[in-house]
Write an enzyme that holds these catalytic residues in place. Structure first.
Site, PDB file in Angstrom:
ATOM      1  N   GLY A   2       0.827  -1.197   0.000  1.00 34.37           N
ATOM      2  CA  GLY A   2       0.000   0.000   0.000  1.00 34.37           C
ATOM      3  C   GLY A   2       0.867   1.255   0.000  1.00 34.37           C
ATOM      4  N   HIS A  61      -8.836   6.972 -11.106  1.00 35.50           N
ATOM      5  CA  HIS A  61      -8.015   6.226 -10.145  1.00 35.50           C
ATOM      6  C   HIS A  61      -8.683   6.238  -8.771  1.00 35.50           C
ATOM      7  CE1 HIS A  61      -4.173   4.717  -8.410  1.00 35.50           C
ATOM      8  NE2 HIS A  61      -4.565   5.413  -7.346  1.00 35.50           N
ATOM      9  N   GLU A  96      19.646   0.855   2.372  1.00 32.20           N
ATOM     10  CA  GLU A  96      19.006   0.557   3.651  1.00 32.20           C
ATOM     11  C   GLU A  96      17.559   0.121   3.479  1.00 32.20           C
ATOM     12  OE1 GLU A  96      20.660   3.342   2.914  1.00 32.20           O
ATOM     13  OE2 GLU A  96      22.472   3.189   4.145  1.00 32.20           O
ATOM     14  N   PHE A 146      21.311   6.128   9.539  1.00 32.14           N
ATOM     15  CA  PHE A 146      20.894   5.720   8.199  1.00 32.14           C
ATOM     16  C   PHE A 146      19.670   4.806   8.211  1.00 32.14           C
ATOM     17  CE2 PHE A 146      25.652   6.368   7.563  1.00 32.14           C
ATOM     18  CZ  PHE A 146      25.473   7.734   7.399  1.00 32.14           C
TER      19      PHE A 146
END
Lengths: 625, 625
Positions: free
Chosen positions: B125, B263, B366, B391
């Site tokens: 999602g 949409h 990452e 990070f």
């Protein structure tokens, strides 16, 4: 090497190589003085930097704000010794300052930041961010500034593994940014060992070419090849160019050249290495100054007339955002807007329709959207970038680094909270307040009605740092008159009496809920104070403190996780050693599913009924007088 | 269409097309019943789904945990009506349940999540996440499980703009994941309008091919072409395959087919559309079951023997992490480790050296690292993924979605706080506690010594949800003996007396500082309590409440921003309507530069000297008795 303030095209290749050696020596010296740093990552790119400075870069180091200046971004920010060595070579800093590298109080930090050094365009050090921000600057140059400057970005090869690089690559070619050159220092070695592709320049070239870039592959230590590549980049039209330079990490010193295990370490025997590199030099390079140019964004277009909203009407704050932004764009020529392919939802489309030349469609690439905003802001534009609040988490590291840069950008998250209803948790921004509050120097705003939204949209434009505005999907009643003012750092007391037994604190969609709860309680003879805390950061300590002293107990109500949001912000206001009121927090504590907005608020325990019940319980338990 | 529990290869193309029409009809019906949802994005992929189910997918819907099951990930999660229509077609849900779509309490949420539906592999999602997680599953299949399953991921074209897709593409080809097939439903239309590349399949093919994938371009409505493409994918060895399918959004209904502006909207006249699609059908498709297979990760390797640490030694918690993880890997065969190309810094390399077959180098990506962890966890493995704390912000949205999935993963952030020293703010994790605390159901741990770290590393393995461990770069003294236990949710009272005038609360690197401050204050006759709050979430309310009642005032000390971290966590512990102690928070309030670790702690006002000064001030001002 220099004559009268222009790149000296007669500088010999030998002189360029000597300059490169000086950059290496000074990188080694700076790291040795610091006892830390990345000399080996600097040494690989010495020729790339030397040739750029001497023959291609156009920049007035005495006027870093010159609108015609080229831009240089060190995407591989850990190679800061190389950058600082270059600053010495152009005369911007002296040798003494070079040796203050990484010391307390020095401008020469481990990774460069524009907050300290006027020639740094954007903070780097989180890899994969320099090129995206460079794309934002090139976008400004191509579509808005048009002063002819070029943007040069020096990347590492390791950082090409970051997806953000490919968001940037896609955006740059789609926007035909032929004023952008990415220079990749392919030295084959990452931090802990070889990169995925080693010295396979073709692997990178295939990727960039597929993304629509012009590619050039060279030996990065051959100054003549580097020079030709830069020339080819500058003369390539209609697409950005990437120069893939085969280099050796630690180049020039046998003990470091192309060796593993030396990332981020000073060269062991610095004196020996300096001797091997030919000793200390003091060459100066004159960088050619840019032609005269005018700042475009100084132009103001007209008078600011925010859209009027009528008390009693129902208007979604996202609609008010779109309308206010469009009006702000008419009032000010320096406002630009960006969106992540959801402008019909965030309502940024209202701005796009009125000011298409200042609207930037970033498609579904939130990192690049924020990077574009940072790049545009670096060039003096005032960006508003919007997507769903939930999806701004995608750009968290970019927001963090924007704060390190001291960038002034506006970020707008729509569809906040469970109040969006049926779409479910993936689309619900429930962590955004926590994320933006923890950003250094940030401003966090969460309006509850249309007029308040419009005024905050205008007010945030000229604020410092990262400004975040949270908007809502559904309609909420307009509760404030057109003359009401909403200073950042303020709040609004919506209900107050001398007999208030507790205080309800809310913002955004929970404001109508606390008002309804207050009315219900009032009918039962329980008077409560109501505060609309539209400015979550900075926070109105005085009003909260007064409410605490007068009512003794606060209930915070938020459409957000219980950690890091409105409740924490209110608690923080009392963390000054003085007495703290009793406090109860209503927030979203479960993982929502799909349901109507009303069902969601009820399930989360943040609707009027739940609020009144919590207040009643506190009164009945005689927790409050 | 079915016979005895295997894909029916004799099913005709006409029957496949009929099944596709049924999927369309049911998508239209579900969205109509809900009054919201994405039927048009479902209709474009109906043939892609029909052919997969009937001819290629191997799955036992009665045994979703079957180790041999293929995996299907709906990366374009908004097309959930298609998925639920497919569940109906295979008999997993009935028609009544289909029509509960997006309603309160229904398993059929707006976007699919495994917390509610046993056949969903990962929550989607947030676009651009399904393929990365699919890569993690394929990695498990290829390198660990080896039961022969395939991973099929249905992507949208819009989401290919996300950089995370290209991190996934790079990782999948580098790991030769020929058990992975990405199916891209290129329907040309995003949310607000056309995508960058429209129906230019070649544009996507060039990109995937450059990243090392086998590419197939087809008409996505031609069942025969789809069938052949799937076959080609399954028989392609050594590299993953992407099927680029040209489709039409809203296919099959004239009012919706290939039209903009539709949409995320139910089809306007649903009955008419259903008639146009040939009416309601009740076809059933039998999905072929997988061959018998054994779960590999159930194997436990041996006895768990954590590394011993001696009181008085100085050991960095990151070192303890690496050692403990390696030991845990020896003790348990289900432990796997991942790192973002900094394993020499995080010390994940200790695990990598001992258990190379269970170590996954993710390079500087990452998002993909966290996605790999989610994919591995979905297959029953227990992943520990590490990089610098700073990070991990890069993967915030992936962590958020992992929580929506209910995934059990361990994330470890090293180099937290200003205590790292010279590298500067870009490398300092100062927002990580805020980020992880706001994640639903998370566990947040921040050890101060080596033995504590090791025990927490072992304890977090079997906890629910997202577990975060924060480690430090520099050495800290070992203060706990080897028999000390550290339950999650607990704390340690390190100094306590009947005469304590306030309480110092710390975790991690500030624990030695508060101990030093307490000693200094003690010498001045000021007794203070000291709490090591190693479990930041869940938090030890009882101990904090007791300290508050007995000492009246708390000072929290943290190497983190003042928002969302330790201080907020402590405050939260008192937000229950009962009396709240006076509270002062010491945290990082400025933007640090480069300096030594000691200078950094002092500048931030969180070293022993600053802590003692703050305590002294409170005592002198008679704020505390």
């Amino acid at each position: 090497m220099s004559d009268e303030g222009r790149n000296d095209v007669t500088v010999t290749d030998h002189q360029l190589s000597e300059l490169a050696q000086q950059l290496r020596v000074d990188s080694v010296r700076a790291a040795a003085a610091a006892g830390s740093g990345h000399p080996t990552s600097s040494m690989s790119a010495a020729e790339l930097m030397a040739v750029l400075l001497a023959r291609h870069f156009r920049y007035d180091f005495e006027r870093p704000d010159h609108p015609g200046n080229d831009r240089f971004v060190l995407s591989k920010g850990h190679a800061s010794p190389l950058l600082y060595a270059a600053y010495k070579a152009v005369g911007a800093i002296d040798d003494d300052e070079l040796l203050t590298f990484r010391k307390l109080g020095s401008r020469l930090e481990g990774h460069p930041t524009p907050r300290r050094l006027p020639w740094v365009e954007t903070a780097t050090g989180s890899l994969g961010q320099g090129l995206p921000v460079g794309v934002g600057m090139a976008l400004a140059g191509k579509r808005l500034d048009r002063t002819g400057y070029r943007v040069w970005v020096l990347c590492g090869d390791s950082e090409l593994a970051e997806g953000s690089i490919w968001e940037a690559a896609e955006h740059a070619s789609f926007e035909h940014l032929d004023n952008l050159t990415a220079i990749v220092d392919v030295n084959r070695l990452g931090q802990r060992g070889p990169t995925r592709h080693g010295h396979d320049l073709d692997a990178y070239a295939r990727r960039f070419a597929a993304f629509g870039w012009h590619t050039v592959e060279i030996d990065g230590h051959d100054v003549d090849a580097v020079d030709r590549a830069y020339g080819e980049a500058a003369s390539t039209l209609g697409q950005p160019t990437v120069i893939l330079a085969r280099t050796l990490k630690g180049k020039g010193v046998a003990a470091t050249e192309d060796r593993e295990g030396l990332h981020g370490k000073p060269v062991k025997d610095a004196d020996e290495a300096i001797e091997e590199l030919g000793g200390i030099r003091d060459l100066r390079v004159e960088v050619r100054k840019p032609p005269a140019a005018r700042v475009m964004h100084a132009a103001r277009a007209g008078h600011l007339q925010l859209p009027p909203f009528q008390t009693g009407d129902e208007v979604a704050t996202r609609d008010a955002y779109g309308q206010a932004l469009a009006a702000l764009g008419s009032g000010r020529g320096d406002i630009v807007a960006l969106d992540g392919e959801v402008s019909d939802s965030t309502r940024a489309e209202y701005f796009a329709k009125e000011h298409p030349e200042r609207f930037f469609e970033c498609y579904i690439a939130e990192q690049q959207m924020v990077a574009n905003a940072v790049g545009l802001a670096a060039r003096g534009w005032v960006p508003y970038a919007s997507t769903f609040a939930a999806f701004l988490t995608r750009a968290h590291d970019f927001v963090r680094m924007a704060a390190v840069s001291g960038a002034g950008i506006n970020l707008v998250g729509s569809h906040a909270g469970v109040a969006i209803g049926q779409d479910g948790p993936s689309q619900m921004g429930l962590e955004d307040l926590a994320m933006f509050r923890s950003v250094h120097g940030s401003t966090v705003l969460y309006p509850c009605d249309a007029g308040q939204t419009a005024k905050l949209v205008a007010a945030m434009a000229d604020h410092e740092g990262i400004r975040y505005l949270r908007t809502s999907r559904g309609k909420t009643p307009v509760i404030y008159g057109p003359d009401e003012e909403f200073p950042i750092g303020g709040s609004k007391v919506l209900r107050s009496s001398g007999r208030d037994r507790l205080t309800l604190v809310a913002a955004g969609v929970t404001v109508p809920e606390v008002l309804a709860a207050a009315d219900a309680l009032d009918r039962e003879g329980i008077r409560v104070r109501v505060i609309d805390l539209y400015s979550v950061k900075p926070i109105d300590r005085a009003t909260l403190r007064e409410a605490a002293e007068q009512t003794g107990c606060l209930i915070t109500v938020e459409d957000h996780r219980e950690e890091g949001g409105l409740g924490d912000a209110v608690l923080d206001a009392f963390a000054d050693g003085r007495p703290v009121p009793r406090l109860v927090r209503l927030a979203v504590r479960t993982m929502p599913g799909s349901a109507t907005p009303e069902e969601q608020l009820h399930a989360a325990g943040i609707d009027a009924e739940s609020i009144a019940a919590a207040a009643r319980l506190l009164v009945e338990q005689a927790v409050v007088p």
